[in-house]
Motif scaffolding. Structure first.
Motif: not given
Length: 238
Positions: A63-75
């Protein structure tokens, strides 16, 4: 001294003989002759807005890896959309959703069961930016354009005009039926606004035209805004 039962019965019969005829002589109202029709109208306009629905969704092993990549793309997606300035309105994001997939179809990849996703929506008023936006978002990790709808900023005003035209259409229909029935058309007894259709795009097969490299340009065509009313009119025999 109490009256005898015979006298009491006689009094009741006399009363009934007086009252009952009044019910028999009561006047009855003639039935209302009426006709009910449905009126419709459609107005075609050129759209001046695009309504975008974009999703950022990342699958990963934790979940941590998914959220980190998600936050980068969303930003990155939000920064790009904001850089378009006045061409974009009503930029909104939904809440972040976390999912843990526990069922996998046979022979599917089970190495990334965790998902982090967010929906974002915005309105585009400069159609020339359609292609560049699609190209820019496609380069971002896990970003997908899920849908684009055409709209008109003054839709409510056009719909009111469509309802007026729909009522005129209903009046014409009722008038034709009244003439056929050898009657005159009186004032409407009831007018009910129909559901009415939302904007419908036309020329869907011409939504895009080829452009050198990248996403094709958008071709708006027209959209239809309709109104519907149900009207009931009283008929007067000629």
């Amino acid at each position: 001294m109490n009256p005898s039962p015979r006298l009491f019965l006689l009094a009741c019969l006399l009363t009934a003989s007086v009252v009952l005829p009044s019910f028999a002589d009561a006047p009855t109202s003639p039935p209302v002759r009426k006709v009910t029709v449905i009126g419709t109208a459609t107005i075609k306009v050129a759209p001046d807005q695009m309504l975008w629905n974009v999703q950022v969704s990342i699958n990963d092993a934790t979940l941590a890896k998914a959220k980190a990549r998600h936050d980068t793309s969303l930003t990155a997606a939000l920064d790009y959309i904001k850089s378009l300035g006045a061409a974009v309105k009503d930029l909104q994001t939904g809440g972040i959703r976390f999912d843990h997939q526990t069922y996998f179809p046979p022979n599917s990849d089970k190495s990334k069961p965790f998902t982090c996703s967010t929906q974002l929506t915005f309105t585009l008023t400069d159609f020339d930016k359609y292609g560049p936006i699609c190209d820019a978002l496609a380069k971002l990790d896990g970003v997908e354009v899920q849908g684009i709808d055409y709209a008109y900023s003054k839709q409510s005003d056009v719909r009111r005009e469509a309802l007026k035209q729909a009522l005129l259409n209903a009046h014409d229909k009722a008038g034709d039926l009244a003439t056929t029935a050898n009657c005159s058309l009186a004032a409407p007894l009831e007018i009910i606004e129909g559901s009415g259709d939302g904007p419908r795009p036309l020329m869907m097969n011409a939504m895009m035209r080829s452009a050198p490299g990248g996403t094709p340009d958008a071709v708006a065509g027209q959209i239809e805004i309709s109104g519907t009313v149900t009207a009931t009119y009283e008929l007067w025999p000629k």
